[in-house]
Scaffold this active site. Structure first.
Site, short mmCIF file in Angstrom:
data_model
loop_
_atom_site.label_atom_id
_atom_site.label_comp_id
_atom_site.label_asym_id
_atom_site.label_seq_id
_atom_site.Cartn_x
_atom_site.Cartn_y
_atom_site.Cartn_z
CG ASP A 14 -1.94 5.55 -5.66
OD1 ASP A 14 -0.81 6.03 -5.49
OD2 ASP A 14 -2.19 4.72 -6.53
CG LEU A 15 -0.26 5.36 1.25
CD1 LEU A 15 -0.16 6.76 1.84
CD2 LEU A 15 -0.90 4.41 2.26
CG HIS A 16 2.82 2.96 -5.07
ND1 HIS A 16 3.20 3.49 -6.27
CD2 HIS A 16 3.75 2.04 -4.76
CE1 HIS A 16 4.30 2.90 -6.68
NE2 HIS A 16 4.65 2.02 -5.78
CG HIS A 20 7.82 7.23 -6.51
ND1 HIS A 20 8.93 6.42 -6.54
CD2 HIS A 20 7.92 8.04 -7.59
CE1 HIS A 20 9.68 6.74 -7.58
NE2 HIS A 20 9.09 7.71 -8.23
NE ARG A 25 8.93 16.36 -4.79
CZ ARG A 25 8.86 15.53 -5.82
NH1 ARG A 25 9.06 14.24 -5.68
NH2 ARG A 25 8.59 16.01 -7.04
#
Length: 125
Positions: A14-16, A20, A25
């Site tokens: 998902d977008l969350h 993260h 990175r």
């Protein structure tokens, strides 16, 4: 690949979690190639699809600044003494007492970098 495998993978990303993943990175300590890869994903995939999310990610997550309790104490001591902007000697006088006896201290160095970034401490020459 069976559809059920694809569907399971889709719901796990998902977008969350993607943000993260990108945040980890894009840290300055990350290897240059990995940082570049994450920036490309963010700028060429996430930003066009979710511009408000990307802007919030930059503002509140990637480019934000976290102040520890000890950092806040240094700032309060400097402000209380009317020493903002401070020079290096004033910073060392206001540093957390647990740092004072240490010749090398990562926490002190990180605090110094944050205060320079905020304009509270003058950059060393």
């Amino acid at each position: 690949m069976p559809l059920s495998t694809y569907t399971q993978a889709y719901w796990k990303v998902d977008l969350h979690n993607l943000l993260h993943f990108l945040h980890l990175r894009m840290e300055p300590q990350a290897q240059s190639e990995i940082r570049s890869y994450a920036q490309t994903i963010g700028q060429q995939i996430v930003e066009p699809l979710f511009p408000l999310v990307w802007e919030a990610f930059l503002d509140y997550y990637l480019e934000s600044l976290e102040l520890t309790r000890l950092d806040q104490g240094v700032i309060m001591r400097l402000a209380g003494a009317g020493m903002i902007p401070a020079d290096e000697d004033q910073f060392l006088a206001a540093q957390d007492p647990t740092w004072a006896q240490l010749s090398r201290c990562r926490e002190r160095d990180e605090c110094r970098d944050k205060l320079v970034r905020l304009g509270i401490l003058r950059s060393p020459p």
